[in-house]
Write a protein that holds these residues in place. Structure first.
Motif, PDB file in Angstrom:
ATOM      1  N   ASP A  90     -16.263 -10.484 -49.053  1.00  0.00           N
ATOM      2  CA  ASP A  90     -17.702  -9.367 -49.454  1.00  0.00           C
ATOM      3  C   ASP A  90     -17.016  -7.988 -50.157  1.00  0.00           C
ATOM      4  N   VAL A  91     -17.683  -6.992 -50.359  1.00  0.00           N
ATOM      5  CA  VAL A  91     -16.841  -5.787 -51.000  1.00  0.00           C
ATOM      6  C   VAL A  91     -16.979  -5.501 -50.014  1.00  0.00           C
ATOM      7  N   ALA A  92     -17.696  -5.201 -48.944  1.00  0.00           N
ATOM      8  CA  ALA A  92     -17.677  -4.635 -47.863  1.00  0.00           C
ATOM      9  C   ALA A  92     -15.971  -4.933 -47.129  1.00  0.00           C
ATOM     10  N   TRP A  95     -13.675  -3.048 -49.065  1.00  0.00           N
ATOM     11  CA  TRP A  95     -13.560  -1.380 -48.254  1.00  0.00           C
ATOM     12  C   TRP A  95     -12.802  -1.127 -47.363  1.00  0.00           C
TER      13      TRP A  95
END
Lengths: 201, 201
Positions: A90-92, A95
């Motif tokens: 996931d993008v999370a 990050w």
């Protein structure tokens, strides 16, 4: 509530804020009131920021990150090492790894994990895109930074199968004791893995 | 973070979301990502709702409530009893009392409590407006629904002094055991008040 106490605009704002993760119906009301009170300081800039995000943010066609540029800031950064890709769910996760700042490389966002029970198969994830990036050449190592869950590990094994025949090294994150973690609170699996992968002092 | 991982628009959205009560820096990131992912379902309507609130919401010039109409929906509701005013510290208290739905009356929002330490004096609160509403006539009872804190009670006493000479009954909320409350967990002051105000079974 049967009685109308405010215009429908405020009720609607509260209902929408309640859908933001981290806010419930109660805190959404508090948040709405706070925003209305801080009209110039918070409501106006937040409204503008959301409108801007709505207009400009898109999914990177190369890696699946979200950004206002496509390809994204990370994919087009010339100072990043090009030969390594970190694969995340996931993008999370992307990050989080960027905040750790340990590797100056590029990413590939799958958009989830294989989960037959939820009807999520290989075609629902950005796996074909990953295979294509590797097949294009120039990628020497793939770090599978998927979650240490059953779904994450299943997805990792599926990706390894799909990459079979391509010239690429596949690695995964180390298991072990979290930094600052207390042994007493850790599960047996983690402790066994940390012992097995023990390193010289 | 020294490295740029996304456009400044996303960073700015996260910073603003972190100022919303109930969200911190960490949950603001999660919220921003969720909003970006649910672009059509959540980001677009929330952006529109905030823009509408920014444009339309104002403070009621009669009672201090926030609404899209001025005077507000409550002040102009003809089905509400006009002779009673509930005085509250904050719009959040007004909303809480409306949810309780026990009295179909109008309100007066003070906008805070007297607090010399924080430099909040009578002129910083909407007390003059309350006195003017009572002086105009038509108000038979004022319910002081301020918090049961030192500041709340100080403010209540100050308001009673200011209303001296005006023909109005002043009441306050009852002290007692919260509905569903367990005696064991209540403070002595509340228990003493509940005993003192005991009612026939």
């Amino acid at each position: 509530m049967s009685k109308r106490i405010a215009g429908p605009e405020i009720e609607r704002l509260i209902q929408l804020l309640a859908k933001v993760p981290g806010l419930g119906p109660r805190s959404a009301r508090r948040a709405a009131l706070h925003l209305i009170k801080k009209k110039e300081l918070l409501l106006a800039p937040l409204s503008a920021a959301l409108a801007e995000a709505l207009e400009k943010v898109r999914v990177c066609s190369v890696c699946g990150n979200v950004d206002t540029a496509d390809p994204c800031t990370i994919c087009t950064d010339p100072r990043r090492e090009q030969a390594t890709l970190i694969v995340v769910e996931d993008v999370a996760d992307l990050w989080a790894l960027e905040r750790a700042g340990a590797m100056n490389v590029r990413y590939h966002v799958l958009g989830g994990t294989l989960s037959p029970l939820d009807g999520i198969g290989p075609d629902d994830l950005n796996i074909a895109g990953l295979v294509a990036r590797v097949a294009e050449g120039g990628v020497a190592e793939i770090v599978l930074a998927v979650n240490a869950t059953v779904e994450g590990q299943t997805t990792a094994h599926y990706i390894i199968d799909r990459l079979a025949g391509l010239e690429v090294k596949v690695t995964r994150l180390a298991h072990g004791v979290p930094v600052g973690g207390e042994l007493d609170y850790l599960d047996e699996g983690t402790l066994a893995a940390a012992l097995k992968s023990r390193t010289a002092f």
